[in-house]
Scaffold this motif. Structure first.
Motif, mmCIF file in Angstrom:
data_model
loop_
_atom_site.group_PDB
_atom_site.id
_atom_site.type_symbol
_atom_site.label_atom_id
_atom_site.label_comp_id
_atom_site.label_asym_id
_atom_site.label_seq_id
_atom_site.Cartn_x
_atom_site.Cartn_y
_atom_site.Cartn_z
ATOM 1 N N GLN A 163 37.907 -33.239 -13.755
ATOM 2 C CA GLN A 163 37.021 -33.854 -13.002
ATOM 3 C C GLN A 163 37.025 -32.669 -11.353
ATOM 4 O OE1 GLN A 163 37.510 -37.393 -10.705
ATOM 5 N NE2 GLN A 163 35.144 -37.085 -10.452
ATOM 6 N N GLY A 164 38.562 -32.290 -11.165
ATOM 7 C CA GLY A 164 38.462 -31.690 -9.905
ATOM 8 C C GLY A 164 38.118 -30.257 -10.259
ATOM 9 N N ALA A 165 38.743 -29.858 -11.826
ATOM 10 C CA ALA A 165 37.788 -28.324 -12.182
ATOM 11 C C ALA A 165 36.840 -27.831 -12.675
ATOM 12 C CB ALA A 165 39.615 -27.900 -13.262
ATOM 13 N N ASP A 166 36.248 -29.278 -12.624
ATOM 14 C CA ASP A 166 35.228 -29.023 -13.653
ATOM 15 C C ASP A 166 35.453 -28.026 -15.393
ATOM 16 O OD1 ASP A 166 32.485 -29.485 -14.267
ATOM 17 O OD2 ASP A 166 31.496 -27.304 -13.378
ATOM 18 N N ALA A 167 36.293 -28.697 -15.814
ATOM 19 C CA ALA A 167 37.484 -28.632 -17.223
ATOM 20 C C ALA A 167 36.809 -29.357 -18.156
ATOM 21 C CB ALA A 167 38.470 -28.013 -16.655
ATOM 22 N N HIS A 168 37.556 -28.447 -19.437
ATOM 23 C CA HIS A 168 37.112 -29.407 -20.784
ATOM 24 C C HIS A 168 38.043 -29.821 -21.251
ATOM 25 C CE1 HIS A 168 32.860 -27.439 -20.867
ATOM 26 N NE2 HIS A 168 33.683 -26.296 -21.212
ATOM 27 N N LEU A 169 37.970 -30.796 -21.753
ATOM 28 C CA LEU A 169 39.351 -31.074 -21.877
ATOM 29 C C LEU A 169 39.314 -31.990 -23.410
ATOM 30 C CD1 LEU A 169 38.805 -34.968 -20.578
ATOM 31 C CD2 LEU A 169 40.466 -33.514 -19.342
ATOM 32 N N ILE A 170 40.820 -31.537 -24.182
ATOM 33 C CA ILE A 170 40.685 -31.005 -25.075
ATOM 34 C C ILE A 170 41.974 -31.709 -24.832
ATOM 35 C CG2 ILE A 170 41.909 -29.263 -26.936
ATOM 36 C CD1 ILE A 170 40.966 -26.968 -25.495
ATOM 37 N N ALA A 171 42.003 -32.991 -26.183
ATOM 38 C CA ALA A 171 42.911 -34.257 -26.300
ATOM 39 C C ALA A 171 43.792 -33.706 -28.036
ATOM 40 C CB ALA A 171 42.418 -35.327 -26.333
ATOM 41 N N ILE A 172 45.534 -33.676 -27.916
ATOM 42 C CA ILE A 172 46.180 -33.428 -28.747
ATOM 43 C C ILE A 172 45.996 -34.321 -29.611
ATOM 44 C CG2 ILE A 172 48.433 -32.593 -29.662
ATOM 45 C CD1 ILE A 172 48.141 -30.581 -26.765
ATOM 46 N N ASP A 173 45.910 -34.885 -30.346
ATOM 47 C CA ASP A 173 45.962 -36.033 -31.034
ATOM 48 C C ASP A 173 47.581 -36.338 -31.776
ATOM 49 O OD1 ASP A 173 47.242 -35.063 -33.733
ATOM 50 O OD2 ASP A 173 44.956 -35.291 -34.447
ATOM 51 N N GLY A 204 37.670 -27.053 -32.752
ATOM 52 C CA GLY A 204 36.674 -26.094 -32.151
ATOM 53 C C GLY A 204 38.020 -26.177 -30.492
ATOM 54 N N GLY A 205 38.816 -27.187 -31.018
ATOM 55 C CA GLY A 205 39.883 -26.545 -29.726
ATOM 56 C C GLY A 205 40.551 -25.508 -29.326
ATOM 57 N N TRP A 206 40.897 -24.582 -30.611
ATOM 58 C CA TRP A 206 41.716 -23.477 -30.614
ATOM 59 C C TRP A 206 39.981 -22.492 -30.193
ATOM 60 C CZ3 TRP A 206 46.825 -22.557 -30.301
ATOM 61 C CH2 TRP A 206 47.191 -23.886 -30.180
ATOM 62 N N GLN A 240 37.436 -23.171 -27.870
ATOM 63 C CA GLN A 240 37.513 -23.638 -26.324
ATOM 64 C C GLN A 240 38.974 -22.730 -25.635
ATOM 65 O OE1 GLN A 240 37.101 -28.214 -26.987
ATOM 66 N NE2 GLN A 240 35.612 -27.295 -25.298
ATOM 67 N N LEU A 241 40.128 -22.718 -26.215
ATOM 68 C CA LEU A 241 41.163 -22.659 -25.574
ATOM 69 C C LEU A 241 40.665 -20.368 -25.649
ATOM 70 C CD1 LEU A 241 44.266 -24.234 -26.843
ATOM 71 C CD2 LEU A 241 42.898 -24.263 -24.848
ATOM 72 N N ALA A 242 40.600 -20.106 -26.200
ATOM 73 C CA ALA A 242 40.340 -18.471 -26.523
ATOM 74 C C ALA A 242 39.432 -18.172 -25.164
ATOM 75 C CB ALA A 242 40.226 -17.843 -27.654
ATOM 76 N N ALA A 243 38.587 -19.198 -25.160
ATOM 77 C CA ALA A 243 37.052 -18.163 -24.430
ATOM 78 C C ALA A 243 37.592 -18.876 -22.640
ATOM 79 C CB ALA A 243 35.829 -19.137 -24.832
ATOM 80 N N SER A 244 38.531 -19.488 -22.314
ATOM 81 C CA SER A 244 39.024 -20.312 -21.192
ATOM 82 C C SER A 244 40.067 -18.453 -20.060
ATOM 83 C CB SER A 244 39.492 -21.516 -21.006
ATOM 84 O OG SER A 244 38.902 -22.398 -21.852
#
Length: 184
Positions: free
Chosen positions: A24-34, A42-44, A46-50
């Motif tokens: 919320q503070g960072a206006d970030a995407h959440l990627i939960a490790i199950d 798509g998690g990997w 998203q990390l590559a594009a961050s």
């Protein structure tokens, strides 16, 4: 605007709530490790594009959860290609004890980030260490290398201390500000 991802594992929901506050503070995407230590589809990517990656895990037995460690081991593929070099990194953790060896988990994150050639962002906040300080104050446990929170073992995620959640949001804001400056 910088793109920020918060990749985290939560065992009982406390670290998830902390992750949500950071995001919320960072206006970030959440990627939960199950529960099996895997990222969602798509998690990997998203990390590559961050521009910045924030790591999060509960502290269990003096370090991150095995699910987070499985994810960390899998980052050897981007490491080998130096795909995350020069990204900003940050981290947060939660445990039941006030100290609970949380800094060991944060140091694990720092080492992982530096192995990837990244730059680390601490929380930059003064501690609340006066006699009048309470658990609802920012950085009441005095950790600087990331955001650290305490959730008593008999407390539900809804009972997390407001000071810890406010610290997580402010920490997310700091990561976003650093990422915006770094991206210029």
């Amino acid at each position: 605007m910088a793109t920020i991802a918060v990749v985290y594992h939560s065992g009982y929901g406390h670290t998830q709530r902390q992750a949500q506050a950071v995001a919320q503070g960072a206006d970030a995407h959440l990627i939960a490790i199950d529960a099996d230590g895997n990222l969602p589809e798509g998690g990997w990517e998203q990390l590559a594009a961050s521009d910045a990656i924030v790591f999060g895990s509960p502290t269990y037995m003096g370090g991150p959860s095995w699910q987070f460690k499985k994810f960390a081991d899998a980052t050897s593929k981007p490491w080998f290609a130096q795909a995350w070099k020069d990204k900003l990194f940050a981290g947060f953790t939660n445990s039941a004890s006030t100290v609970g060896d949380k800094t060991a988990t944060l140091n694990y994150f720092i080492t992982l980030a530096l192995q990837h050639g990244g730059l680390w962002v601490g929380n930059g906040m003064m501690p609340s260490n006066t006699k009048a300080a309470t658990r609802d104050d920012l950085n009441w446990i005095g950790v600087w290398s990331g955001a650290a929170s305490v959730s008593p073992s008999d407390a539900s995620p809804a009972e997390m201390f407001e000071g810890d959640l406010n610290l997580a949001r402010r920490f997310g804001e700091r990561v976003a500000q650093a990422a915006a400056r770094w991206k210029r």
